[in-house]
Scaffold this active site. Structure first.
Site, PDB file in Angstrom:
ATOM      1  N   CYS A  56       0.808  -1.221   0.000  1.00 27.02           N
ATOM      2  CA  CYS A  56       0.000   0.000   0.000  1.00 27.02           C
ATOM      3  C   CYS A  56       0.841   1.270   0.000  1.00 27.02           C
ATOM      4  O   CYS A  56       0.555   2.223  -0.736  1.00 27.02           O
ATOM      5  CB  CYS A  56      -0.981  -0.015   1.178  1.00 27.02           C
ATOM      6  SG  CYS A  56      -0.212   0.041   2.820  1.00 27.02           S
TER       7      CYS A  56
ATOM      8  N   HIS B  55      -2.557   0.681   6.775  1.00 24.02           N
ATOM      9  CA  HIS B  55      -2.953   0.743   5.369  1.00 24.02           C
ATOM     10  C   HIS B  55      -3.185   2.197   4.971  1.00 24.02           C
ATOM     11  O   HIS B  55      -3.699   2.994   5.757  1.00 24.02           O
ATOM     12  CB  HIS B  55      -4.221  -0.065   5.117  1.00 24.02           C
ATOM     13  CG  HIS B  55      -4.573  -0.165   3.655  1.00 24.02           C
ATOM     14  ND1 HIS B  55      -3.874  -0.962   2.780  1.00 24.02           N
ATOM     15  CD2 HIS B  55      -5.528   0.455   2.924  1.00 24.02           C
ATOM     16  CE1 HIS B  55      -4.400  -0.841   1.564  1.00 24.02           C
ATOM     17  NE2 HIS B  55      -5.400   0.022   1.630  1.00 24.02           N
TER      18      HIS B  55
ATOM     19  N   HIS C  68      -5.887   2.285  -4.318  1.00 21.97           N
ATOM     20  CA  HIS C  68      -4.866   1.759  -3.405  1.00 21.97           C
ATOM     21  C   HIS C  68      -4.319   0.428  -3.899  1.00 21.97           C
ATOM     22  O   HIS C  68      -4.783  -0.127  -4.908  1.00 21.97           O
ATOM     23  CB  HIS C  68      -5.447   1.601  -1.992  1.00 21.97           C
ATOM     24  CG  HIS C  68      -6.563   0.591  -1.906  1.00 21.97           C
ATOM     25  ND1 HIS C  68      -7.143   0.203  -0.723  1.00 21.97           N
ATOM     26  CD2 HIS C  68      -7.236  -0.129  -2.861  1.00 21.97           C
ATOM     27  CE1 HIS C  68      -8.091  -0.683  -0.930  1.00 21.97           C
ATOM     28  NE2 HIS C  68      -8.167  -0.896  -2.216  1.00 21.97           N
TER      29      HIS C  68
END
Length: 265
Positions: A173, A225, A237
């Site tokens: 991420c 994240h 993402h």
């Protein structure tokens, strides 16, 4: 001259062509090195017979026609006063907080500057004239759109935890956000936790395209994240299940939301 503690020496490659030796340090990428020396990634790869973007710590690169960047001739000093913030200083010098951060890599937390601290600011006189709101919005919108378009070209790339930021075949991420923002001239730290500590924390209700949203997938409040805000129900993402993808935030992600951060204005 020493660049980031890793420029070893200058040399000459052929008649009239100056070059330098640069030793790769932790966190480096070809993208960042090319920006520092004002040469292209392809030139570095050709000079060093590299067949991919992968480089390793301790590797010595030859940089032909190097022009390492310096702020000394293009900036002046400003001493932080009581009541100052990085954003207020940026307005005073008709620049952005992102630009100030790039001029002051010693600032690890843009929300913590101290009275008496000396920071680099762009040369030129200060003034009260600032761009009109439509111009500011248009400029930011252009940057935000460019970031989203940069990210979309990697759609489908698989997820790999700890993926090297020096390559674009896989992402985790934060390597994804770091790569996409760097392609648009904005430097981010490597991890989601570090990225959550820069810029300005904003209410989710005020989030705009190009802002960063941070989540705790373990529902414990600990950030692990990061996503790029597209609109009120969508993020871009690198997800563990689908790789680089566009996701609807309402079902899974919003209950795990921790904070929103703006890193450019």
């Amino acid at each position: 001259m020493v660049i980031a503690g890793a420029l070893l020496s200058s040399l000459f490659v052929g008649e009239g062509v100056s070059a330098a030796e640069y030793t790769v340090k932790s966190g480096d990428s070809l993208w960042e090195i090319s920006n520092n020396f004002k040469v292209s990634v392809s030139e570095i790869k050709t000079q060093n017979k590299l067949t991919s973007d992968t480089i390793y710590v301790g590797q010595v690169l030859q940089i032909a026609d190097s022009k390492p960047s310096t702020n000394e001739t293009s900036n002046q000093k400003y001493t932080v006063k009581s009541g100052d913030s990085l954003s207020s200083i940026a307005k005073k010098y008709n620049t952005t907080t992102t630009n100030l951060l790039s001029l002051n890599p010693q600032i690890s937390n843009p929300n913590l500057i101290k009275v008496g601290q000396v920071v680099n600011v762009p040369n030129g006189t200060t003034g009260s004239v600032t761009p009109s709101k439509p111009s500011v919005d248009k400029t930011r919108e252009q940057v935000a759109n460019a970031i989203i378009e940069s990210g979309k070209k990697y759609l489908g790339a698989p997820y790999q935890y700890g993926a090297s930021p020096n390559q674009t075949t896989t992402f985790d991420c934060s390597s994804f956000t770091q790569r996409v923002f760097s392609e648009n001239g904005i430097k981010l730290p490597r991890t989601s936790t570090e990225q959550s500590k820069i810029g300005t924390t904003i209410p989710l209700s005020e989030a705009k395209k190009g802002d960063l949203l941070f989540f705790a997938t373990d529902n414990n409040g600990v950030i692990n994240h990061v996503s790029i805000y597209v609109d009120s129900s969508t993020v871009l993402h690198a997800a563990t299940s689908k790789g680089v993808s566009i996701a609807d935030t309402k079902a899974y992600w919003m209950p795990r939301f921790v904070k929103a951060v703006r890193v450019f204005n």
